[in-house]
Scaffold this motif. Sequence first.
Motif, PDB file in Angstrom:
ATOM      1  N   LEU A 114       0.818  -1.211   0.000  1.00 20.12           N
ATOM      2  CA  LEU A 114       0.000   0.000   0.000  1.00 20.12           C
ATOM      3  C   LEU A 114       0.853   1.263   0.000  1.00 20.12           C
ATOM      4  O   LEU A 114       1.977   1.258   0.510  1.00 20.12           O
ATOM      5  CB  LEU A 114      -0.899   0.023   1.245  1.00 20.12           C
ATOM      6  N   ASP A 115       0.267   2.336  -0.526  1.00 20.96           N
ATOM      7  CA  ASP A 115       0.898   3.635  -0.357  1.00 20.96           C
ATOM      8  C   ASP A 115       0.559   4.165   1.033  1.00 20.96           C
ATOM      9  O   ASP A 115      -0.273   3.603   1.741  1.00 20.96           O
ATOM     10  CB  ASP A 115       0.461   4.606  -1.453  1.00 20.96           C
ATOM     11  N   LYS A 116       1.216   5.243   1.430  1.00 21.10           N
ATOM     12  CA  LYS A 116       1.079   5.725   2.802  1.00 21.10           C
ATOM     13  C   LYS A 116      -0.355   6.162   3.120  1.00 21.10           C
ATOM     14  O   LYS A 116      -0.877   5.881   4.197  1.00 21.10           O
ATOM     15  CB  LYS A 116       2.051   6.881   3.041  1.00 21.10           C
ATOM     16  N   ALA A 117      -1.003   6.862   2.179  1.00 16.44           N
ATOM     17  CA  ALA A 117      -2.353   7.366   2.428  1.00 16.44           C
ATOM     18  C   ALA A 117      -3.347   6.218   2.638  1.00 16.44           C
ATOM     19  O   ALA A 117      -4.159   6.246   3.569  1.00 16.44           O
ATOM     20  CB  ALA A 117      -2.802   8.254   1.270  1.00 16.44           C
ATOM     21  N   ARG A 135      -5.369   5.300   6.178  1.00 13.71           N
ATOM     22  CA  ARG A 135      -6.830   5.299   6.198  1.00 13.71           C
ATOM     23  C   ARG A 135      -7.394   3.925   6.554  1.00 13.71           C
ATOM     24  O   ARG A 135      -8.444   3.821   7.175  1.00 13.71           O
ATOM     25  CB  ARG A 135      -7.373   5.731   4.834  1.00 13.71           C
ATOM     26  N   ALA A 136      -6.685   2.852   6.164  1.00 19.62           N
ATOM     27  CA  ALA A 136      -7.178   1.502   6.434  1.00 19.62           C
ATOM     28  C   ALA A 136      -7.119   1.172   7.920  1.00 19.62           C
ATOM     29  O   ALA A 136      -7.965   0.449   8.438  1.00 19.62           O
ATOM     30  CB  ALA A 136      -6.380   0.475   5.637  1.00 19.62           C
ATOM     31  N   PHE A 175     -11.585  -3.233   4.380  1.00 24.65           N
ATOM     32  CA  PHE A 175     -11.817  -3.686   3.012  1.00 24.65           C
ATOM     33  C   PHE A 175     -13.125  -3.144   2.448  1.00 24.65           C
ATOM     34  O   PHE A 175     -13.243  -2.957   1.251  1.00 24.65           O
ATOM     35  CB  PHE A 175     -11.826  -5.212   2.951  1.00 24.65           C
ATOM     36  N   LYS A 176     -14.113  -2.902   3.299  1.00 23.27           N
ATOM     37  CA  LYS A 176     -15.402  -2.394   2.812  1.00 23.27           C
ATOM     38  C   LYS A 176     -15.396  -0.877   2.627  1.00 23.27           C
ATOM     39  O   LYS A 176     -16.091  -0.357   1.762  1.00 23.27           O
ATOM     40  CB  LYS A 176     -16.511  -2.779   3.794  1.00 23.27           C
TER      41      LYS A 176
END
Length: 198
Positions: free
Chosen positions: A123-126, A130-131, A175-176
């Motif tokens: 993943l990228d940092k953003a 957020r996840a 994931f949602k």
Amino acid sequence: MLGFPLDTKHESKCIVTHGTMGHIDPKQPPTKRKPFASLLNQHFIQKVEVILPEWLYEIVKDGFFTDRAKPTYSRVILPLGALLEGEFFNEYIKRGNILMLSEWRTGVDKVYSLREGILTLYLDKASYERAGIVGKPDGVKGKRGTKPRWIVEINLRLPSMLHGKRGFDRIVYAFKNVLNIPVTWLFCDLGVPGRLNR
């Protein structure tokens, strides 16, 4: 001057390694020597070419070159949340033996892979922030010209990975709500061929 392409940074690479092999114990194959270390670091290998002397080829051909069923690959379009739902999660991930690899380029885009029940997210940092799921930094920190990237590894075969458990529900929420864009996957079922059609 020599006609080399200017931007070859993100093209596919061919990794070549060489070395001499001594005696190999079939019960404990080496993991830290060439070429085994190079092969074990790559999770998705389609083809390996080995150059052997003719006398050695005659010895190993019966063990290596038997008629094995070739794997069948399928293209599947799914969001990450669909991996954790119902029959697919129980049949393929918990009990089955599947490989899945999403499209895009590792190190540049968001890439997902599933191997031996372990879901790996690049993943990228953003997206990582957020996840809200735990991961580790990928690559060299502070390298100029690169954006920070994160790797999240989730073992979906753990007994705690069930609906209703707090850690699992956090992954389902991520994931949602954050990582919810459908992705094109390369799917390979190493267990029972043709099971995807059900």
